[in-house]
Design an enzyme around this catalytic site. Structure first.
Site, short mmCIF file in Angstrom:
data_model
loop_
_atom_site.label_atom_id
_atom_site.label_comp_id
_atom_site.label_asym_id
_atom_site.label_seq_id
_atom_site.Cartn_x
_atom_site.Cartn_y
_atom_site.Cartn_z
N ASP A 45 0.88 -1.22 0.09
CA ASP A 45 -0.23 0.05 0.05
C ASP A 45 0.77 1.16 0.05
O ASP A 45 0.68 2.26 -0.73
CB ASP A 45 -1.02 0.11 1.09
CG ASP A 45 -1.71 1.43 1.54
OD1 ASP A 45 -2.63 1.43 0.61
OD2 ASP A 45 -1.44 2.12 2.48
N GLU A 116 -1.82 -5.18 -4.11
CA GLU A 116 -0.77 -4.52 -3.22
C GLU A 116 0.32 -5.59 -2.57
O GLU A 116 1.77 -5.29 -2.45
CB GLU A 116 -1.33 -3.57 -1.85
CG GLU A 116 -2.15 -2.47 -2.75
CD GLU A 116 -2.77 -1.77 -1.52
OE1 GLU A 116 -3.00 -0.55 -1.53
OE2 GLU A 116 -3.47 -2.61 -0.65
#
Length: 220
Positions: A45, A116
């Site tokens: 992320d 991610e």
């Protein structure tokens, strides 16, 4: 997984990282694996945010506020979900038996999460430069073609009702699921009346979904 590696043009060294990137916690628990993709997702992320922010800084002349809005569009759940589908990541995800029965919103969040996690696996295995190249190759075509995944529905709703001086309130109605996989249900109320309900894996996205539904009602 070799087809995926060819598609994103990488030569992995540590395959265990990539296996982990696609292992949901439900699968890890059922198969006594040490870790699921969650820690990788946390790291990924931050990497995706940084790469997109850096690209916008170098290539856009807008101010900080506008760049923040643009970045939000390309790192939100909807965008990550589309990146994952474009790469076919959904075919590699390993779920436990209970998770396969969940609704579409839960499945969408998982598909978004593994993008991610994959980025983090590439970073840990092959370094930041390779992870950055992979992210840019996937994301920049969407940016350059002005494909918008996200709109700030909350701001739009606030603007829609402010001329009539009506109040907007977001209320958490329900919070369910384990700490690593929560789902939030939020109502948006205009002058105390419910105009929309949003469900998502983060409060922020649930509020946006609720605001979107409210705007749809106001438009009709």
């Amino acid at each position: 997984m070799n087809k995926l590696f060819e598609k994103i043009n990488i030569k992995p060294k540590n395959l265990i990282l990539y296996e982990r990137a696609f292992s949901h916690s439900s699968y890890a628990n059922e198969h006594s694996e040490e870790q699921s993709y969650e820690r990788l997702e946390f790291l990924g992320d931050a990497i995706v945010d940084l790469v997109v922010a850096d690209y916008l800084y170098e290539n856009f002349k807008e101010d900080e506020g506008e760049m923040t809005k643009v970045r939000a569009s390309y790192v939100c759940e909807n965008a990550l979900y589309e990146y994952s589908l474009a790469l076919g990541l959904n075919h590699y995800i390993k779920l436990g038996h209970g998770e396969t029965d969940k609704d579409d919103s839960s499945r969408k969040a998982i598909i978004a999460d593994v993008f991610e996690a994959l980025v983090a696996a590439i970073y840990l295995d092959l370094g930041f430069a390779t992870a950055r190249r992979v992210v840019l190759n996937i994301v920049t075509p969407y940016i350059n073609n002005n494909i918008i995944f996200f709109s700030d529905y909350k701001s739009a709703l606030q603007e829609a009702v402010q001329t009539e001086k009506r109040s907007v309130q977001y209320v958490l109605i329900k919070e369910e699921g384990p700490s690593h996989s929560k789902q939030f249900t939020i109502e948006v109320r205009v002058n105390g009346i419910c105009y929309g309900t949003g469900v998502a894996t983060s409060k922020k996205d649930a509020e946006q979904n609720a605001a979107k539904e409210a705007l749809d009602k106001l438009a009709n």
